[in-house]
Design an enzyme around this catalytic site. Structure first.
Site, short mmCIF file in Angstrom:
data_model
loop_
_atom_site.label_atom_id
_atom_site.label_comp_id
_atom_site.label_asym_id
_atom_site.label_seq_id
_atom_site.Cartn_x
_atom_site.Cartn_y
_atom_site.Cartn_z
N HIS A 1 -3.67 -1.97 -5.97
CA HIS A 1 -3.13 -1.22 -5.01
C HIS A 1 -2.06 -1.94 -4.45
CE1 HIS A 1 -6.40 1.13 -4.12
NE2 HIS A 1 -7.09 0.32 -4.81
N ASP B 1 -0.93 2.62 1.29
CA ASP B 1 -1.76 3.11 0.34
C ASP B 1 -2.63 4.27 1.30
OD1 ASP B 1 -4.79 2.69 -0.59
OD2 ASP B 1 -3.69 1.46 -1.95
#
Length: 477
Positions: free
Chosen positions: A19, A129
């Site tokens: 991520h 995210d």
């Protein structure tokens, strides 16, 4: 009176390597187009992202403004070794203390950063995210802010959570095993109750994906229709990673776009220069998997007995803080014997490897992978087929996407059976199928064709490049 700067972009990643990496690549893509980008993460994770990024020139990181988000102290235990087959036991649950601390502690310093930028800019664009609902909500509270979620997994992963999406995936021979069976309930509860990931898109002005039509065209069409009904924009801008190109006529050519200088090149790249074209198997299980000792031994035996050239990244999963002491190398004895047995045939890397450069190299033929989405799209973008060995989360679905739907790989073992140690004979059979059989050559050719299409999408005039340009125009309007 002088008008304020038009826009500030703030990127807020979730603190896990895949991520961190995806949002860093997006940040660099935007910064390279002249936008002021602030990358905000806990101190050790900003450092981690900076230390591990590959594919960009040495000056690229200077384009970003790194901001530290202090979070409470958290335990950073070593990872538990897991069965070779994967499943919930393979999930990196040792990272839960970090994620709990991040979700509890990051909102306040992020709100402070956004408030100061809001006061000095005409517009603040927050990229985050999907796991970071607090960032989406903070962006929505700004009088001059708007937020966009980045899907760091395959887009197909999100489709599984709806009945209609599940039906589509099954039509594509993807996601036949429920994804939640590869995620422990502890994380599911965290995601629902503390991270509140299901609220992120609701609070967003739009969504970006790290994918393209070549890889997930049907999923893109389905998701675009769902978002349009909610009045939200979708930008499919993948692959976010740089695409490094070699002179196809020579495996020794290394003057690649964005690659490091010869003096800085990793030793494995110099070793690859000396190998024949399309002769090396690259083996890596990413940053969240630690194989049990018996599985490592079976894999070592399969690599040795296959007599194929290889680069094997053998390392344990990341701790919450990768700069904490990781202790002794538990594979030292095996490695000593194995490297002697395979001398001249392969390399073992126990640290961080330059994956993009390895996949771009002409000597690399295929990738034995856990099928995390970054690894998957990097491999496909460089035209390298995958031997799928998924472990947890979205990885089984990604493996089926590549091996069953795209027909650009082979599964080391059927996804639904990956719960026990995989024997050497099974691994060796998959390696030889990919590397030396007629079927493997056809799969390699299929992956090359997919790679050409993905690269065309990312090139000037391509669909992904146009969507990235449209996104830049939209947020600077």
């Amino acid at each position: 009176m002088e008008s304020p700067p038009p826009v500030a972009v703030v990127a807020v990643p979730f603190p896990a390597q895949g991520h961190l990496n995806a949002l860093l690549h997006l940040s660099l893509q935007l910064a390279s187009r002249g936008l002021p980008v602030h990358y905000a993460a806990p101190p050790e994770h900003a450092r981690q992202a900076r230390a591990r990024v590959h594919g960009w020139g040495g000056d690229a990181l200077r384009l970003l403004r790194l901001h530290e988000l202090p979070i409470p102290a958290y335990a950073s235990p070593p990872p538990a070794a897991t069965p070779g087959g994967g499943g919930p036991a393979a999930f990196p649950s040792h990272l839960m203390p970090l994620w709990e601390a991040f979700t509890a502690g990051a909102p306040a310093p992020l709100a402070s950063l956004l408030g100061s930028l809001s006061a000095t800019h005409r517009r603040v664009v927050v990229l985050y995210d999907l796991a970071n609902a607090f960032a989406a909500e903070a962006a929505a509270r700004l009088p001059n802010g708007e937020g966009y979620g980045l899907i760091c997994t395959s887009l197909s992963t999100l489709l599984w959570w709806t009945d209609a999406g599940t039906d589509l995936l099954r039509e594509l021979s993807v996601g036949c095993v429920p994804i939640h069976t590869y995620i422990p309930e502890e994380f599911m509860e965290y995601s629902r109750k503390r991270a509140r990931s299901d609220q992120t898109i609701l609070s967003s002005a739009g969504v970006l994906t790290n994918t393209c039509v070549t890889l997930e065209g049907e999923s893109i069409d389905f998701f675009a229709e769902q978002l349009a009904g909610a009045g939200k924009k979708l930008f499919n801008v993948g692959p976010l990673n740089p695409i490094l190109l070699l002179d196809a006529s020579s495996s020794s050519e290394h003057e690649q776009q964005g690659s490091s200088s010869d003096k800085e090149r990793h030793e494995c790249l110099r070793w690859l220069d000396e190998q024949p074209p399309a002769s090396v198997l690259y083996v890596s299980f990413g940053s969240t998997t630690s194989l049990r000792g018996e599985q490592v031994a079976e894999l070592a035996a399969a690599l040795r007995d296959s007599e194929q050239r290889f680069i094997w990244v053998l390392r344990d999963a990341d701790r919450g803080n990768i700069f904490a002491d990781s202790g002794e190398d538990r594979h030292a004895k095996l490695l000593s014997e194995f490297t002697e047995q395979t001398e001249g045939k392969g390399l073992v890397i126990t640290g961080w490897a330059p994956q993009l450069e390895i996949l771009a190299h002409g000597a690399t033929a295929a990738f034995l992978s856990h099928c995390g989405w970054n690894s998957t799209i990097e491999s496909m973008a460089h035209g390298k087929p995958i031997l799928g060995w998924p472990m947890h989360s979205d990885q089984p679905l990604n493996a089926e996407l590549v091996c069953k739907h795209l027909e650009a790989g082979v599964l080391v073992r059927a996804v639904e059976k990956q719960r026990e140690v995989i024997p050497r004979a099974t691994i060796q059979e998959a390696i030889e199928k990919m590397m030396v059989s007629d079927e493997g050559r056809k799969i390699q050719q299929r992956a090359m064709a997919i790679g050409e299409a993905v690269r065309s999408s990312a090139a000037v005039g391509g669909a992904s490049r146009k969507e990235l340009e449209d996104f830049v125009a939209h947020i600077t309007r």
